[in-house]
Design a protein around this motif. Structure first.
Motif, PDB file in Angstrom:
ATOM      1  N   HIS A  81       9.951 -20.110  64.866  1.00  0.00           N
ATOM      2  CA  HIS A  81      10.486 -20.230  63.518  1.00  0.00           C
ATOM      3  C   HIS A  81       9.475 -20.828  62.528  1.00  0.00           C
ATOM      4  CE1 HIS A  81      14.421 -19.080  65.072  1.00  0.00           C
ATOM      5  NE2 HIS A  81      14.115 -19.834  66.114  1.00  0.00           N
ATOM      6  N   GLN A  82       8.217 -20.969  62.961  1.00  0.00           N
ATOM      7  CA  GLN A  82       7.156 -21.396  62.057  1.00  0.00           C
ATOM      8  C   GLN A  82       6.670 -20.206  61.235  1.00  0.00           C
ATOM      9  OE1 GLN A  82       4.113 -23.139  64.507  1.00  0.00           O
ATOM     10  NE2 GLN A  82       5.167 -25.111  64.663  1.00  0.00           N
ATOM     11  N   ARG A  83       6.266 -20.479  60.000  1.00  0.00           N
ATOM     12  CA  ARG A  83       5.731 -19.415  59.149  1.00  0.00           C
ATOM     13  C   ARG A  83       4.379 -18.952  59.691  1.00  0.00           C
ATOM     14  NH1 ARG A  83       8.984 -18.717  55.031  1.00  0.00           N
ATOM     15  NH2 ARG A  83      10.267 -20.454  54.283  1.00  0.00           N
ATOM     16  N   PHE A 126       9.189  -7.829  71.491  1.00  0.00           N
ATOM     17  CA  PHE A 126       9.753  -7.413  72.785  1.00  0.00           C
ATOM     18  C   PHE A 126      11.210  -7.851  72.913  1.00  0.00           C
ATOM     19  CE2 PHE A 126      10.864  -8.430  77.148  1.00  0.00           C
ATOM     20  CZ  PHE A 126      10.460  -7.312  77.867  1.00  0.00           C
ATOM     21  N   TRP A 127      11.486  -9.127  72.633  1.00  0.00           N
ATOM     22  CA  TRP A 127      12.835  -9.642  72.859  1.00  0.00           C
ATOM     23  C   TRP A 127      13.831  -9.155  71.799  1.00  0.00           C
ATOM     24  CZ3 TRP A 127      14.158 -10.776  77.387  1.00  0.00           C
ATOM     25  CH2 TRP A 127      13.269 -11.373  78.281  1.00  0.00           C
ATOM     26  N   PHE A 128      13.386  -8.959  70.562  1.00  0.00           N
ATOM     27  CA  PHE A 128      14.287  -8.386  69.559  1.00  0.00           C
ATOM     28  C   PHE A 128      14.626  -6.937  69.914  1.00  0.00           C
ATOM     29  CE2 PHE A 128      13.425 -11.897  66.554  1.00  0.00           C
ATOM     30  CZ  PHE A 128      14.718 -12.106  66.127  1.00  0.00           C
ATOM     31  N   THR A 129      13.683  -6.234  70.528  1.00  0.00           N
ATOM     32  CA  THR A 129      13.962  -4.870  70.978  1.00  0.00           C
ATOM     33  C   THR A 129      15.006  -4.890  72.089  1.00  0.00           C
ATOM     34  OG1 THR A 129      11.693  -4.234  70.416  1.00  0.00           O
ATOM     35  CG2 THR A 129      12.923  -2.751  71.854  1.00  0.00           C
ATOM     36  N   ASN A 130      14.898  -5.837  72.998  1.00  0.00           N
ATOM     37  CA  ASN A 130      15.903  -5.963  74.049  1.00  0.00           C
ATOM     38  C   ASN A 130      17.266  -6.368  73.491  1.00  0.00           C
ATOM     39  OD1 ASN A 130      15.093  -5.147  76.590  1.00  0.00           O
ATOM     40  ND2 ASN A 130      13.949  -7.020  76.994  1.00  0.00           N
ATOM     41  N   ALA A 131      17.258  -7.131  72.399  1.00  0.00           N
ATOM     42  CA  ALA A 131      18.522  -7.485  71.753  1.00  0.00           C
ATOM     43  C   ALA A 131      19.230  -6.228  71.245  1.00  0.00           C
ATOM     44  CB  ALA A 131      18.281  -8.463  70.605  1.00  0.00           C
ATOM     45  N   ASP A 145       3.109  -0.833  60.419  1.00  0.00           N
ATOM     46  CA  ASP A 145       2.075  -1.522  59.643  1.00  0.00           C
ATOM     47  C   ASP A 145       2.815  -2.346  58.600  1.00  0.00           C
ATOM     48  OD1 ASP A 145      -0.158  -2.357  58.280  1.00  0.00           O
ATOM     49  OD2 ASP A 145      -0.973  -0.362  57.925  1.00  0.00           O
ATOM     50  N   TYR A 146       2.855  -3.679  58.788  1.00  0.00           N
ATOM     51  CA  TYR A 146       3.790  -4.481  57.999  1.00  0.00           C
ATOM     52  C   TYR A 146       3.143  -5.757  57.474  1.00  0.00           C
ATOM     53  CZ  TYR A 146       8.729  -4.549  56.762  1.00  0.00           C
ATOM     54  OH  TYR A 146       9.914  -4.449  56.091  1.00  0.00           O
ATOM     55  N   PRO A 147       3.464  -6.125  56.218  1.00  0.00           N
ATOM     56  CA  PRO A 147       2.944  -7.377  55.647  1.00  0.00           C
ATOM     57  C   PRO A 147       3.828  -8.560  56.022  1.00  0.00           C
ATOM     58  CG  PRO A 147       4.209  -6.225  53.995  1.00  0.00           C
ATOM     59  CD  PRO A 147       4.220  -5.341  55.219  1.00  0.00           C
ATOM     60  N   ALA A 169       9.273 -10.229  63.335  1.00  0.00           N
ATOM     61  CA  ALA A 169       9.652  -9.407  64.479  1.00  0.00           C
ATOM     62  C   ALA A 169      11.011  -8.749  64.259  1.00  0.00           C
ATOM     63  CB  ALA A 169       9.671 -10.262  65.745  1.00  0.00           C
ATOM     64  N   ARG A 170      11.969  -9.513  63.747  1.00  0.00           N
ATOM     65  CA  ARG A 170      13.310  -8.964  63.505  1.00  0.00           C
ATOM     66  C   ARG A 170      13.261  -7.837  62.487  1.00  0.00           C
ATOM     67  NH1 ARG A 170      16.606 -10.105  59.504  1.00  0.00           N
ATOM     68  NH2 ARG A 170      15.518 -12.042  58.975  1.00  0.00           N
ATOM     69  N   ILE A 171      12.505  -8.021  61.406  1.00  0.00           N
ATOM     70  CA  ILE A 171      12.438  -7.022  60.344  1.00  0.00           C
ATOM     71  C   ILE A 171      11.753  -5.745  60.835  1.00  0.00           C
ATOM     72  CG2 ILE A 171      11.311  -6.520  58.130  1.00  0.00           C
ATOM     73  CD1 ILE A 171      11.892  -9.491  57.415  1.00  0.00           C
ATOM     74  N   VAL A 172      10.686  -5.890  61.613  1.00  0.00           N
ATOM     75  CA  VAL A 172       9.981  -4.714  62.127  1.00  0.00           C
ATOM     76  C   VAL A 172      10.883  -3.920  63.066  1.00  0.00           C
ATOM     77  CG1 VAL A 172       8.075  -3.944  63.596  1.00  0.00           C
ATOM     78  CG2 VAL A 172       7.658  -5.645  61.816  1.00  0.00           C
ATOM     79  N   VAL A 173      11.573  -4.608  63.968  1.00  0.00           N
ATOM     80  CA  VAL A 173      12.468  -3.908  64.899  1.00  0.00           C
ATOM     81  C   VAL A 173      13.623  -3.254  64.143  1.00  0.00           C
ATOM     82  CG1 VAL A 173      14.055  -4.196  66.841  1.00  0.00           C
ATOM     83  CG2 VAL A 173      11.836  -5.347  66.867  1.00  0.00           C
TER      84      VAL A 173
END
Length: 226
Positions: free
Chosen positions: A21-23, A39-44, A114-116, A153-157
């Motif tokens: 949760h660090q920036r 990886f883990w958000f994908t499994n979610a 490809d994400y900012p 990670a959440r936004i990309v997934v």
């Protein structure tokens, strides 16, 4: 110290890691943590649809890291790498990591992004404070900070899940293994630079047995002899 973010965690316990949760900083990015978060958000997402959880596979992570790094170095965004023939296609990349203990997969796939580290549709102004460029929202004047590892990670997934082809890979029941890789780079603006990541997911299903190719070769040799 290298932390194992896979065998020592599951979807629930991983999300409790404080550093998640660090920036994301400009320097010294923990790419291993970001890769594991993807990886883990994908499994979610798999869990939402009652699908079997992906198992981590180090060869897939190795391939994903290589492809992300190649996209960064050669400044391209594509599943095919026209700059390095050894890693040109996903099949080539799988072949490049084969050894006596790993003979590949019966099926495989790939997602890339490809994400900012800030919202893609955020309008901002740049102010230099003590010589350091800082971004402020054009809408409300508030300072814009980078995403945390968790948020990116959440936004990309989520973006992959909103794209039919990428979603199909994530929810494909034939894929049982996953490895994620990323490469950080800076995109230059007027008086500032923005941190971006090239991200890759590699999926695999049905590990090829070590004797598979030997069986095929024996059949070919027998056919030739006859």
């Amino acid at each position: 110290m290298v932390i194992d973010y896979y065998s020592n965690y599951d979807v629930n316990t991983f999300l409790l890691i404080a550093n998640l949760h660090q920036r994301i900083p400009k320097l010294y990015v923990n790419v291993d943590l970001l890769n594991a978060a993807v990886f883990w958000f994908t499994n979610a997402e798999r869990r939402k649809y009652n699908l079997k959880q992906f198992q981590f596979h180090s060869k897939l992570r190795q391939m994903a890291n290589w492809h992300s790094e190649q996209m960064k170095v050669y400044n391209f965004f594509n599943h095919d790498n026209d700059f390095n023939t050894r890693y040109r296609t996903l099949t080539d990349r799988i072949s490049s990591v084969m050894d006596n203990n790993f003979r590949g997969f019966m099926c495989y796939g790939e997602n890339i992004s490809d994400y900012p580290v800030i919202k893609t549709n955020e309008y901002f102004t740049v102010k230099h404070i003590n010589g350091i460029p800082r971004l402020f929202s054009s809408a409300n004047g508030r300072e814009i900070f980078s995403y945390s590892y968790f948020e990116l990670a959440r936004i990309v997934v989520e973006s992959w899940m909103n794209s039919p082809g990428h979603r199909k890979n994530i929810l494909n029941p034939d894929f049982t293994f996953l490895g994620c890789g990323s490469a950080k780079y800076e995109k230059q603006g007027k008086g500032y630079s923005m941190t971006y990541f090239k991200l890759t997911q590699n999926f695999g299903g049905g590990l090829v047995a070590n004797n598979f190719f030997y069986d095929i070769q024996n059949k070919i040799n027998k056919f030739i002899r006859t």
